[in-house]
Write a protein that holds these residues in place. Structure first.
Motif, PDB file in Angstrom:
ATOM      1  N   HIS A  78       5.334  87.562 -14.456  1.00 25.01           N
ATOM      2  CA  HIS A  78       5.502  87.943 -15.867  1.00 25.01           C
ATOM      3  C   HIS A  78       5.325  89.448 -16.109  1.00 25.01           C
ATOM      4  CE1 HIS A  78       5.474  83.706 -16.881  1.00 25.01           C
ATOM      5  NE2 HIS A  78       4.297  83.543 -16.310  1.00 25.01           N
ATOM      6  N   THR A  81       2.638  81.995 -20.896  1.00 26.19           N
ATOM      7  CA  THR A  81       3.810  81.195 -21.289  1.00 26.19           C
ATOM      8  C   THR A  81       3.499  80.384 -22.549  1.00 26.19           C
ATOM      9  OG1 THR A  81       4.334  81.036 -18.941  1.00 26.19           O
ATOM     10  CG2 THR A  81       5.525  79.554 -20.407  1.00 26.19           C
ATOM     11  N   LEU A 107       6.741  75.388 -16.879  1.00 22.43           N
ATOM     12  CA  LEU A 107       7.587  76.585 -17.023  1.00 22.43           C
ATOM     13  C   LEU A 107       7.062  77.743 -16.190  1.00 22.43           C
ATOM     14  CD1 LEU A 107       8.330  76.371 -20.852  1.00 22.43           C
ATOM     15  CD2 LEU A 107      10.045  76.304 -19.028  1.00 22.43           C
ATOM     16  N   ASP A 108       5.756  77.739 -15.908  1.00 20.00           N
ATOM     17  CA  ASP A 108       5.225  78.781 -15.024  1.00 20.00           C
ATOM     18  C   ASP A 108       5.440  78.422 -13.561  1.00 20.00           C
ATOM     19  OD1 ASP A 108       3.319  81.307 -14.901  1.00 20.00           O
ATOM     20  OD2 ASP A 108       2.668  79.919 -13.331  1.00 20.00           O
ATOM     21  N   ARG A 168       8.906  78.649 -11.688  1.00 23.45           N
ATOM     22  CA  ARG A 168       9.354  80.006 -11.384  1.00 23.45           C
ATOM     23  C   ARG A 168       8.430  80.691 -10.371  1.00 23.45           C
ATOM     24  NH1 ARG A 168       8.985  82.880 -16.654  1.00 23.45           N
ATOM     25  NH2 ARG A 168      10.504  84.375 -15.892  1.00 23.45           N
ATOM     26  N   PHE A 194      15.171  80.910 -17.648  1.00 25.62           N
ATOM     27  CA  PHE A 194      13.986  80.837 -18.501  1.00 25.62           C
ATOM     28  C   PHE A 194      14.218  81.424 -19.900  1.00 25.62           C
ATOM     29  CE2 PHE A 194       9.994  82.830 -19.985  1.00 25.62           C
ATOM     30  CZ  PHE A 194       9.215  81.699 -20.117  1.00 25.62           C
ATOM     31  N   GLU A 195      14.755  82.621 -19.944  1.00 28.09           N
ATOM     32  CA  GLU A 195      14.902  83.284 -21.256  1.00 28.09           C
ATOM     33  C   GLU A 195      15.859  82.501 -22.168  1.00 28.09           C
ATOM     34  OE1 GLU A 195      13.050  85.533 -22.480  1.00 28.09           O
ATOM     35  OE2 GLU A 195      12.010  86.040 -20.613  1.00 28.09           O
ATOM     36  N   TYR A 222      17.239  73.409 -15.161  1.00 24.75           N
ATOM     37  CA  TYR A 222      15.779  73.253 -15.187  1.00 24.75           C
ATOM     38  C   TYR A 222      15.369  71.969 -14.467  1.00 24.75           C
ATOM     39  CZ  TYR A 222      11.147  72.629 -17.375  1.00 24.75           C
ATOM     40  OH  TYR A 222       9.810  72.433 -17.620  1.00 24.75           O
TER      41      TYR A 222
END
Lengths: 171, 469
Positions: B12, B70, B178-179, B182, B197-198, B237
């Motif tokens: 991040h 996140t 979500l963390d 990635r 992600f974005e 995803y």
């Protein structure tokens, strides 16, 4: 993962509940109550946020289905979700246990949510909670709503009235 | 200029705790400094995965801070829909940071051993809950409000009403997933399993979905849903999560190391609990000895972490107990057992589709029963030898369509259609609909133990021949 002999035990639960059980939740909770009452099949349960749950039983039911000891049909509920119905394909027990059959039949016709609440309260009582109903309502406020907690208490009393080797505790 | 505490993160970049302006973030920054949280620095997120991916040494501490970061993004999505500040937002943010607090050394392998021995303090969910409710972390959290620590513990445990705030901590789009989808990709170095992600964040919305148990309806629950433009991002995803299972989480070498570790731990605990601690090679004051002697003490589990185990290997390798010394040496030197993959064999002997069908599950269960019987007989004659075979069975569904018992609306990905209806991604994407549950069944044996290898093959062949009609 369950051994193959557990597949027969899972099928026997369905058979003893009158030949069919609607819903995975109901299958799990029936098996849990039978276990605590001393007339179970040897499944090990852990607490999950949806109440007592046995991975062993879930996998045994899969094996039972593959071995055609039970059949499983998936249907769409009126709320949009899927649910399973299990039918027993094994012959009648030549020496049935009346307490097990009575208890399983009491549960098979119960509401799935109320049965989950009753099973959760029993599990919490065994974990040492002094007021398991209040704790159940606190953990599952959405499910305990609309009079379902009171109905779960009544269901529990009916189950407790069945004479079993290990009497269910007063909650 | 208001003070910020900043952590530099490879995923991040800057993760900020706004300690001057936001009371909660100041509290959570102090929580990060506590001993139970710092312990996560010494617990790797991916356990033994670095035997396959040497770069995958990232800690649960960094992951937890990434989940906090996140969760802040997800809460900003909620802010777009809900104008009034809800106290559950703060609870969810704290819960996101603390969700992994109770993990033991090598997380899930440690839990498996705990389950075998009935050790409640090996259950990470239970330990997380206890630490959040009653520890120096709880003391910090109570400065936010007297009931705050308990509210956070409830969210982590999955208790209480299902709200959009609990979805931040537990749902298909929770901050944890979500963390890690990635981070694990980045740190292992794999190039597949990428997610957009974005674009996902940009298209996240709040939707109300029906909720029930079996055939009984309960009502509806608010959760994250995706706008129609994110259908392909949603698909990627689900695929990303799916691809992580075989290549990272359940890689055969990683699982092989976990199995050796679990057997080593089980042997050590057995010896210690039988009063033979000295045979383990560990001093009486070693944290593992103390844990095995007093497994109900939270202090005992807090003294354990991955580095304690790695440090113990040198001592255990010199143990008088042959089983302990051999397993410790294997783990230390990465001398893993060799693997025979039953489902691959089924695919070769029959068809690829057969390898994961329900009949194969039953064949695998029968073969497992036979292998276990053979191995128990052998172990009975050789009680002090390291296990001759190790069995690994895993099953993970990338995505469950509505309400298998463990599912429910929070485990669905709903896409908003052009007609403003919500529809499950599995109904909108042929790719997701066709995904099969990942299943593996492996049997490990020592290299050079051809007798064991032949026996495994013989039992497997016999089992496959008994394919259900």
């Amino acid at each position: 993962m369950a051994g193959l002999d557990y597949a027969y035990r899972a099928a026997a639960i369905v058979r003893d509940a009158g030949g069919y059980i609607v819903g995975r939740t109901k299958l799990q909770k029936i098996a849990y109550f039978l276990e605590v009452a001393g007339i179970g099949s040897g499944f090990h349960f852990r607490y999950k946020h949806y109440g007592p749950y046995s991975e062993q039983l879930a996998s045994a039911a899969q094996h039972a289905s593959a071995l055609k000891l039970i059949t499983e049909h998936e249907s769409v509920a009126n709320w949009g979700g899927l649910y399973s119905t299990f039918h027993s394909c094994i012959p009648a027990d030549p020496a049935p246990n009346p307490a097990r059959i009575r208890m399983a039949n009491e549960m098979v016709n119960a509401d799935a949510v109320e049965l989950e609440l009753a099973a959760t309260a029993l599990f919490l009582a065994k974990e040492g909670f002094t007021d398991p109903w209040t704790e159940t309502a606190r953990r599952k406020p959405d499910k305990a709503d609309a009079g379902r907690l009171d109905n779960a208490k009544e269901l529990y009393q009916r189950l407790r009235a069945v004479p079993t080797p290990h009497l269910l505790p007063a909650l | 200029m208001p003070k910020q505490q900043r952590i530099r993160d490879p995923l991040h970049d800057l993760i900020e705790f706004n300690v001057d302006r936001v009371h909660l973030e100041a509290v959570l920054w102090r929580v990060v400094q506590t001993r139970p949280f710092q312990r996560l620095r010494r617990i790797k997120q991916l356990g033994f995965s670095d035997v396959v991916y040497p770069g995958a040494t990232h800690s649960r501490l960094l992951h937890s801070v990434g989940v906090f970061h996140t969760a802040k993004r997800l809460l900003r999505v909620i802010d777009k829909y809900v104008s009034a500040k809800n106290p559950r937002a703060d609870q969810a943010l704290a819960a996101a940071l603390l969700h992994d607090l109770g993990h033991g050394p090598f997380s899930h392998a440690f839990e498996d051993v705990g389950e075998r021995f009935g050790l409640t303090m090996a259950d990470h969910e239970k330990v997380s809950e206890l630490l959040i409710r009653d520890s120096e972390i709880a003391d910090e959290l109570r400065t936010v409000g007297s009931g705050f620590a308990n509210d956070v513990a409830d969210i982590v445990a999955g208790n209480g009403p299902k709200t959009i705030y609990s979805a931040v901590v537990s749902s298909q789009f929770d901050a944890d997933r979500l963390d890690y989808v990635r981070r694990d990709r980045l740190m292992t170095g794999i190039k597949h399993a990428a997610i957009d992600f974005e674009w996902l964040m940009e298209n996240l919305e709040i939707g109300s979905v029906p909720y029930g148990v079996d055939e009984t309806s309960i009502g509806s629950v608010e959760t994250f849903v995706l706008g129609s433009k994110a259908i392909y991002a949603a698909e990627a995803y689900v695929l990303g999560l799916f691809q992580l299972y075989p290549t990272v989480c359940f890689h055969k070498a990683t699982r092989g190391a976990e199995k050796i570790y679990a057997e080593l731990l089980a042997r050590a605990i057995t010896l210690i609990q039988n009063g033979s601690a000295k045979n383990t090679g560990l001093p009486r004051s070693h944290p593992l000895v103390k844990f095995a002697q007093k497994p109900d003490k939270i202090e005992a589990v807090l003294a354990l972490d991955d580095t304690v185990i790695w440090g113990a290997l040198a001592l255990m390798a010199d143990s008088k107990d042959g089983c302990i010394s051999k397993l410790a040496q294997r783990l230390r030197d990465r001398q893993l057992y060799k693997c025979i993959d039953l489902r691959t064999k089924i695919a070769r002997d029959k068809t690829d589709a057969d390898a994961t069908c329900p009949a194969a599950d039953t064949v695998c269960a029968g073969i497992r029963d036979e292998l276990t019987k053979w191995h128990e007989e052998w172990s009975g004659k050789n009680p002090d030898a390291p296990p001759r075979i190790l069995i690994d069975e895993v099953e993970r569904s990338p995505y469950n369509l509505t309400n298998k018992e463990t599912g429910g609306p929070l485990n669905q990905i709903n896409i908003r259609t052009a007609g403003n209806h919500l529809e499950d991604v599995a109904k909108r994407s042929n790719v997701v609909a066709e995904l099969k549950t990942y299943k593996a069944f492996r049997v490990y044996h020592a290299e050079g133990d051809n007798e064991a290898k032949d026996k495994i093959t013989q039992i497997m062949d016999a089992g496959i021949r008994q394919w259900p009609a």
